[in-house]
Design a protein around this motif. Structure first.
Motif, short mmCIF file in Angstrom:
data_model
loop_
_atom_site.label_atom_id
_atom_site.label_comp_id
_atom_site.label_asym_id
_atom_site.label_seq_id
_atom_site.Cartn_x
_atom_site.Cartn_y
_atom_site.Cartn_z
N THR A 32 -2.99 5.83 7.06
CA THR A 32 -4.22 5.16 7.47
C THR A 32 -4.00 3.70 7.84
OG1 THR A 32 -4.75 4.67 5.16
CG2 THR A 32 -5.75 6.64 6.11
N TRP A 86 -0.78 6.08 2.85
CA TRP A 86 -0.93 7.48 3.26
C TRP A 86 -2.38 7.92 3.27
CZ3 TRP A 86 2.95 9.43 5.71
CH2 TRP A 86 4.24 8.98 5.43
N ASN A 87 -2.73 8.81 4.22
CA ASN A 87 -4.09 9.32 4.38
C ASN A 87 -4.65 9.95 3.11
OD1 ASN A 87 -4.25 8.55 7.01
ND2 ASN A 87 -3.94 10.58 7.87
N ARG A 88 -4.00 10.96 2.61
CA ARG A 88 -4.56 11.76 1.51
C ARG A 88 -4.49 11.05 0.17
NH1 ARG A 88 -1.71 17.43 2.73
NH2 ARG A 88 -2.62 17.75 4.78
N THR A 89 -3.36 10.54 -0.18
CA THR A 89 -3.14 10.01 -1.53
C THR A 89 -3.51 8.55 -1.68
OG1 THR A 89 -0.87 9.41 -1.01
CG2 THR A 89 -1.23 11.62 -1.92
N LYS A 90 -3.61 7.84 -0.58
CA LYS A 90 -3.87 6.39 -0.57
C LYS A 90 -2.75 5.61 -1.25
CE LYS A 90 -7.78 7.09 1.43
NZ LYS A 90 -7.76 7.16 2.86
N ASN A 108 6.55 10.90 9.51
CA ASN A 108 5.21 11.45 9.33
C ASN A 108 4.18 10.39 9.70
OD1 ASN A 108 2.78 12.41 8.36
ND2 ASN A 108 3.59 13.09 6.40
N ASN A 157 0.94 10.53 9.34
CA ASN A 157 -0.32 10.72 8.62
C ASN A 157 -0.60 9.56 7.67
OD1 ASN A 157 -1.00 13.16 9.83
ND2 ASN A 157 0.39 14.27 8.47
#
Length: 174
Positions: A44, A112-116, A40, A42
């Motif tokens: 940062t 990770w992008n969403r959860t940091k 994945n 996705n």
């Protein structure tokens, strides 16, 4: 609520993903690939680090480009992505011109992008064996050429000495 904390503790102690472990042995002067693969893309931030270094970043990729922010000075200009565009989830890096000082355990980690949340993807134990450096082959050729010149010079001196002796012998009356 208690169930939530138990679940969270289990995730921290036993993560859902398996961390890849690799052992790599190299010689000084070689370029080494430190492998890391994700399915994945996705995330940062991609961070390669070595815990015994301060700052400990070996390589960082954030905002869709490599970053030299907080990079350890000994790695500047020597680390790059193995796949320029991280094709097929390949987030491995190439460490160029390794030395024995590069020996250690490297960690590949992403945020990770969403959860940091941070996730360790791979650990690589690199052992750079003491041995000949890449330039030592040229040094051997130089030594061989220098030795040949010394032998040649010695032969010239012996020939000149013998010739001088012959000339002196011819000049002396018997």
């Amino acid at each position: 609520m208690r169930t939530f904390w138990i679940f969270l503790s289990l995730i921290i102690l036993f993560p859902l993903s398996d961390v890849s472990h690799n052992n790599i042995t190299a010689l000084p002067g070689e370029n080494v690939s430190l492998p890391c693969q994700v399915s994945n893309m996705n995330f940062t931030v991609l961070n390669w680090s070595r815990s015994d270094l301060l700052p400990q970043y070996v390589f960082m990729y954030k905002d869709k480009k490599p970053s030299s922010e907080n990079q350890h000075p000994s790695f500047k200009g020597r680390v790059e992505l193995a796949a320029k565009h991280m094709k097929d989830g390949n987030i491995s890096v190439i460490l160029k011109n390794v030395t024995t000082n590069d020996s250690g355990t490297y960690t590949c980690e992403i945020i990770w992008n969403r959860t940091k949340l941070r996730e360790i993807i791979s650990r690589v134990n690199l052992q750079v064996q003491p041995g000949p450096k890449a330039g030592h082959k040229r040094d051997g050729v130089r030594i061989l050429i220098l030795s040949a010149l010394v032998v040649l010079l010695g032969l010239v001196i012996v020939i000149l000495a013998l010739r001088n002796r012959k000339i002196n012998a011819e000049e002396e009356p018997c």
